[in-house]
Design an enzyme around this catalytic site. Sequence first.
Site, PDB file in Angstrom:
ATOM      1  N   HIS A 173      45.590 125.028  -6.529  1.00  0.00           N
ATOM      2  CA  HIS A 173      46.168 124.936  -5.200  1.00  0.00           C
ATOM      3  C   HIS A 173      46.286 123.462  -4.563  1.00  0.00           C
ATOM      4  O   HIS A 173      45.040 123.105  -4.697  1.00  0.00           O
ATOM      5  CB  HIS A 173      45.538 125.988  -4.219  1.00  0.00           C
ATOM      6  N   ASP A 202      59.290 120.433   4.069  1.00  0.00           N
ATOM      7  CA  ASP A 202      58.421 121.185   3.228  1.00  0.00           C
ATOM      8  C   ASP A 202      58.513 122.715   3.656  1.00  0.00           C
ATOM      9  O   ASP A 202      58.185 123.052   4.716  1.00  0.00           O
ATOM     10  CB  ASP A 202      56.979 120.554   3.736  1.00  0.00           C
ATOM     11  N   MET A 203      58.987 123.324   2.533  1.00  0.00           N
ATOM     12  CA  MET A 203      58.967 124.830   2.861  1.00  0.00           C
ATOM     13  C   MET A 203      59.039 125.883   1.669  1.00  0.00           C
ATOM     14  O   MET A 203      58.781 125.502   0.622  1.00  0.00           O
ATOM     15  CB  MET A 203      60.583 125.078   3.251  1.00  0.00           C
ATOM     16  N   ALA A 204      58.254 126.875   1.926  1.00  0.00           N
ATOM     17  CA  ALA A 204      58.194 127.799   1.061  1.00  0.00           C
ATOM     18  C   ALA A 204      59.521 128.518   0.632  1.00  0.00           C
ATOM     19  O   ALA A 204      60.453 128.531   1.572  1.00  0.00           O
ATOM     20  CB  ALA A 204      57.257 128.980   1.290  1.00  0.00           C
ATOM     21  N   LYS A 212      69.297 133.364  -2.162  1.00  0.00           N
ATOM     22  CA  LYS A 212      69.436 131.929  -1.966  1.00  0.00           C
ATOM     23  C   LYS A 212      67.945 131.661  -2.333  1.00  0.00           C
ATOM     24  O   LYS A 212      67.794 130.614  -2.999  1.00  0.00           O
ATOM     25  CB  LYS A 212      69.986 131.539  -0.714  1.00  0.00           C
ATOM     26  N   GLY A 215      60.574 118.465   9.975  1.00  0.00           N
ATOM     27  CA  GLY A 215      59.448 117.757  10.136  1.00  0.00           C
ATOM     28  C   GLY A 215      59.157 116.963  11.346  1.00  0.00           C
ATOM     29  O   GLY A 215      58.086 116.489  11.401  1.00  0.00           O
TER      30      GLY A 215
END
Length: 336
Positions: A119, A177-179, A227, A309
């Site tokens: 991780h 920054d995204m999951a 998506k 951000g």
Amino acid sequence: MSTITINHEEAKQYAINKLVAAGLMESHAEKVAEILIHADLRNVNSHGVLRTEHYVNRLKAGGINPNANITFNQTAPSTGIVDGDNGFGHVIGDFAIEKAIQMAKENGIGMVTVMNSSHCGALSYFVQKAAEANLIGIAMSHTDKIVVPFGGKNSFLGTNPIAYGIPAKKHKPFILDMATSTVALGKVLQHKEEGKSIPEGWGVDENGQAVTDPDKVVSLTPFGGPKGYGLSLIVDIFSGLLAGAAFGPHIGKMYEDLDKKRHLGHYFCVFNPTNFIDLETFLARMDQMIDELHESEPAPGFSKVYIPGEIEQQNEENNLVNGITIAKSVYDYLTE
């Protein structure tokens, strides 16, 4: 849930102390703690010092190599492979993005895959490094299965985050920054730690039914249905298959089998915008885009239009002065 506000440097040192006491070399502990604090400063506490206890447990169990020998094999002028020797993903990712930045400065672009990692924390840290060098950065990392495929009942994919960092001139960098899940698993864990319910749509139980109790979450959902599902597969292909790592259900669990190495993969790409356009022109146009977005009339219920951000950057400015706020249970662990 009770919280405590603490100076970020103090919290960083506590995390370093815990990691070193668990056997991690100090230079690696400092980098891990730096990236954890990066997340806490941005109020992304799910990726902050909250994770320290888990890392210590995995270190002690043997699931992370405390003395990893990280190596780089440059396969072409603009590509290379990093072998992390199953050390800390934070350190390995930092090593990899630096190699990609170096190649981008020399050859216009640098692409690096990572194998035998773990991780790596918030991807925003890595792409921000590229943006601060007036380069454009892209980062991807796969994770163990916790997300159902669109139309599926059982988990197959990870939260599989993706991040972009793009420089501007007068403004701070654009950081996305995204999951690819509706939320990162860390946010569910954070709600559990705080004793809060989760919004419906974040997670499902063993029958694929939506739940609001974080204790009943068996799987997460992909954002935007098909998506997010499609993007999640792309992340797994780039950071898993392309990196020679496992994919989907074959990835080692983060919170199980702590004695086993996870062999995670990551993908980093950095390129120079001057390959396409004059740098000053590009930076000025980024500023123009940001300015015009800020001038957009907000919808009812909103005070302002932000860029990705930006809120986290404002949080960082505030928390650098006033301290980071963490759960008291996390503070107690760090200081015991």
